[in-house]
Write a protein that holds these residues in place. Structure first.
Motif, PDB file in Angstrom:
ATOM      1  N   ALA A   1       0.816  -1.212   0.000  1.00  0.00           N
ATOM      2  CA  ALA A   1       0.000   0.000   0.000  1.00  0.00           C
ATOM      3  C   ALA A   1       0.855   1.269   0.000  1.00  0.00           C
ATOM      4  O   ALA A   1       0.326   2.378  -0.044  1.00  0.00           O
ATOM      5  CB  ALA A   1      -0.935   0.005   1.207  1.00  0.00           C
ATOM      6  N   GLY A   2       2.174   1.114   0.055  1.00  0.00           N
ATOM      7  CA  GLY A   2       3.066   2.261   0.029  1.00  0.00           C
ATOM      8  C   GLY A   2       3.197   2.996   1.349  1.00  0.00           C
ATOM      9  O   GLY A   2       3.624   4.144   1.383  1.00  0.00           O
ATOM     10  N   LEU A   3       2.839   2.317   2.444  1.00  0.00           N
ATOM     11  CA  LEU A   3       2.870   2.963   3.757  1.00  0.00           C
ATOM     12  C   LEU A   3       4.141   2.659   4.550  1.00  0.00           C
ATOM     13  O   LEU A   3       4.452   3.373   5.501  1.00  0.00           O
ATOM     14  CB  LEU A   3       1.639   2.560   4.567  1.00  0.00           C
TER      15      LEU A   3
ATOM     16  N   ASP B   1       5.535  10.641   4.076  1.00  0.00           N
ATOM     17  CA  ASP B   1       4.811  11.401   3.052  1.00  0.00           C
ATOM     18  C   ASP B   1       3.475  10.737   2.729  1.00  0.00           C
ATOM     19  O   ASP B   1       2.463  11.418   2.574  1.00  0.00           O
ATOM     20  CB  ASP B   1       5.639  11.538   1.772  1.00  0.00           C
ATOM     21  N   ALA B   2       3.466   9.419   2.621  1.00  0.00           N
ATOM     22  CA  ALA B   2       2.223   8.701   2.305  1.00  0.00           C
ATOM     23  C   ALA B   2       1.232   8.785   3.460  1.00  0.00           C
ATOM     24  O   ALA B   2       0.035   8.980   3.247  1.00  0.00           O
ATOM     25  CB  ALA B   2       2.528   7.239   1.973  1.00  0.00           C
ATOM     26  N   LEU B   3       1.710   8.641   4.689  1.00  0.00           N
ATOM     27  CA  LEU B   3       0.826   8.722   5.847  1.00  0.00           C
ATOM     28  C   LEU B   3       0.243  10.126   6.005  1.00  0.00           C
ATOM     29  O   LEU B   3      -0.952  10.291   6.276  1.00  0.00           O
ATOM     30  CB  LEU B   3       1.570   8.312   7.113  1.00  0.00           C
ATOM     31  N   LEU B   4       1.070  11.137   5.825  1.00  0.00           N
ATOM     32  CA  LEU B   4       0.585  12.504   5.939  1.00  0.00           C
ATOM     33  C   LEU B   4      -0.373  12.863   4.807  1.00  0.00           C
ATOM     34  O   LEU B   4      -1.368  13.562   5.025  1.00  0.00           O
ATOM     35  CB  LEU B   4       1.759  13.478   5.995  1.00  0.00           C
ATOM     36  N   ALA B   5      -0.101  12.367   3.603  1.00  0.00           N
ATOM     37  CA  ALA B   5      -1.021  12.599   2.487  1.00  0.00           C
ATOM     38  C   ALA B   5      -2.373  11.932   2.745  1.00  0.00           C
ATOM     39  O   ALA B   5      -3.419  12.487   2.411  1.00  0.00           O
ATOM     40  CB  ALA B   5      -0.416  12.087   1.181  1.00  0.00           C
ATOM     41  N   LEU B   6      -2.331  10.770   3.366  1.00  0.00           N
ATOM     42  CA  LEU B   6      -3.572  10.062   3.685  1.00  0.00           C
ATOM     43  C   LEU B   6      -4.395  10.848   4.701  1.00  0.00           C
ATOM     44  O   LEU B   6      -5.600  11.061   4.502  1.00  0.00           O
ATOM     45  CB  LEU B   6      -3.247   8.665   4.211  1.00  0.00           C
ATOM     46  N   THR B   7      -3.765  11.293   5.758  1.00  0.00           N
ATOM     47  CA  THR B   7      -4.515  12.052   6.758  1.00  0.00           C
ATOM     48  C   THR B   7      -4.978  13.390   6.192  1.00  0.00           C
ATOM     49  O   THR B   7      -6.089  13.837   6.482  1.00  0.00           O
ATOM     50  CB  THR B   7      -3.699  12.279   8.049  1.00  0.00           C
ATOM     51  N   ASP B   8      -4.154  14.008   5.362  1.00  0.00           N
ATOM     52  CA  ASP B   8      -4.565  15.269   4.747  1.00  0.00           C
ATOM     53  C   ASP B   8      -5.762  15.065   3.825  1.00  0.00           C
ATOM     54  O   ASP B   8      -6.666  15.891   3.783  1.00  0.00           O
ATOM     55  CB  ASP B   8      -3.398  15.894   3.991  1.00  0.00           C
TER      56      ASP B   8
END
Length: 112
Positions: free
Chosen positions: A62-64, A81-88
């Protein structure tokens, strides 16, 4: 990285939808960019290494999380970056179409 496609977001959320994977992400996030050796992570989570490998592979697909090998050890780290993009993607535009703010942590409150 932006997450414009809800299918991609759903895939990432599906990867997180297990208590062991959530715990692993939290531990890896706490460890910072260096990450943790898979064996150490398994110990901290009290999970069999083979079971943890299965869960980490789901998160990696999943790219996490990312992994790299150092000698006989495999290290995993959170992809911030992926986690922050998800929450954003989930809450980054909260209250943007409302006159009211949801609270002091509202990301759009600074624009008012």
């Amino acid at each position: 990285m932006t997450l414009d496609n809800d299918d991609i977001v759903a895939r990432k959320l599906t990867a997180l939808a297990h208590p062991i994977r959530l715990a692993a992400i939290r531990r890896l996030a706490a460890a910072g960019p260096v990450g943790l050796a898979a064996g150490r992570l398994a110990e901290r989570l009290d999970v069999a290494p083979s079971a943890l490998t299965f869960h980490l592979q789901k998160l990696a697909a999943a790219g996490l999380v990312e992994s790299h090998r150092e000698g006989q050890f495999v290290y995993y780290r959170a992809v911030f970056d992926a986690l922050l993009a998800l929450t954003d993607h989930l809450v980054g535009a909260c209250c943007s179409e409302s006159e009211e703010r949801c609270g002091p942590r509202c990301p759009t409150s600074r624009d008012r």
